[in-house]
Design a protein around this motif. Structure first.
Motif, short mmCIF file in Angstrom:
data_model
loop_
_atom_site.label_atom_id
_atom_site.label_comp_id
_atom_site.label_asym_id
_atom_site.label_seq_id
_atom_site.Cartn_x
_atom_site.Cartn_y
_atom_site.Cartn_z
N PHE A 168 105.13 34.30 129.08
CA PHE A 168 103.56 34.83 128.61
C PHE A 168 103.56 36.17 128.81
O PHE A 168 102.45 36.60 127.91
N HIS A 183 104.18 38.55 126.59
CA HIS A 183 103.93 39.15 125.35
C HIS A 183 102.64 38.97 124.92
O HIS A 183 102.08 39.61 124.10
N LEU A 184 101.89 38.35 125.63
CA LEU A 184 100.42 37.85 125.22
C LEU A 184 99.30 38.76 125.99
O LEU A 184 98.15 38.91 125.50
N TYR A 185 99.70 39.69 126.73
CA TYR A 185 98.85 40.46 127.60
C TYR A 185 99.17 41.93 127.57
O TYR A 185 100.18 42.47 127.47
N TRP A 212 98.09 25.90 129.43
CA TRP A 212 97.61 26.83 128.52
C TRP A 212 97.29 26.12 127.23
O TRP A 212 98.22 25.19 126.75
N THR A 260 91.99 39.58 130.36
CA THR A 260 92.09 38.53 129.57
C THR A 260 91.88 37.18 129.96
O THR A 260 92.10 37.11 131.26
N ASP A 293 92.30 33.18 129.21
CA ASP A 293 93.13 32.33 128.42
C ASP A 293 92.34 31.04 128.30
O ASP A 293 91.62 30.83 129.26
#
Length: 178
Positions: A29, A31-33, A134, A162, A164
């Motif tokens: 995960f 790369h999402l933050y 998720w 962030t 989710d």
């Protein structure tokens, strides 16, 4: 892969469990933050102090997936459920974490790990089993649906600043056990 072993983690495994937790979260995960969100989240979620406390908790358990040389390539954790759902009772158990390095996914070891964790949770005689997943992790959702879990709610999971969108899944223990 038959050259991988799965074993229950103990107090001496805190550092290895902390390291694999951090590594697999970043691999899956990261790369999402934004980096500042990861820097805020990782110490609280995977720090050594938190990991030691989880390993010492009588109603929590963790497992390590190891290579023949002792390298840790995956893990799972389960325990009393703390998902924000009004039907979670004091004897509900939750699959809290379930990660394998990407190179080992879809090779059968996940199923072996799943069985270890599920067997332990069922031995706790839970009212229900719960999972937070998720909303965009469709592969995991399909896997859990095959094992009798149904979506019963949603919540926000915070990683730094962030939030989710997560689904809450539940399986009654009064139905099938696999």
């Amino acid at each position: 892969m038959s050259d991988l072993s799965i074993r229950r983690a103990g107090p001496d495994d805190a550092e290895a469990l902390s390291d694999i937790g951090r590594a697999t979260f970043i691999e899956t995960f990261g790369h999402l933050y934004p980096s500042q969100d990861l820097e805020a989240f990782l110490p609280a979620a995977y720090g050594l102090e938190r990991t030691r406390a989880d390993l010492a908790h009588l109603r929590k358990a963790s497992w390590l997936v190891e290579t023949q040389t002792g390298g840790v390539v995956g893990y799972a954790s389960a325990g009393v459920c703390d998902l924000p759902h009004p039907e979670v009772g004091p004897n509900a158990f939750e699959l809290k974490r379930f990660y394998l390095k990407k190179a080992l996914q879809n090779g059968g070891v996940g199923g072996r790990l799943w069985n270890e964790v599920l067997d332990w949770m069922m031995r706790q005689n839970p009212d229900d089993l719960w999972i937070g997943v998720w909303s965009e992790n469709h592969g995991a959702q399909r896997f859990y649906a095959r094992h009798g879990f149904e979506k019963v709610g949603e919540y926000g999971f915070r990683v730094g600043e962030t939030v989710d969108h997560e689904f809450i899944l539940r399986r009654s223990t009064h139905r099938n056990s696999n």
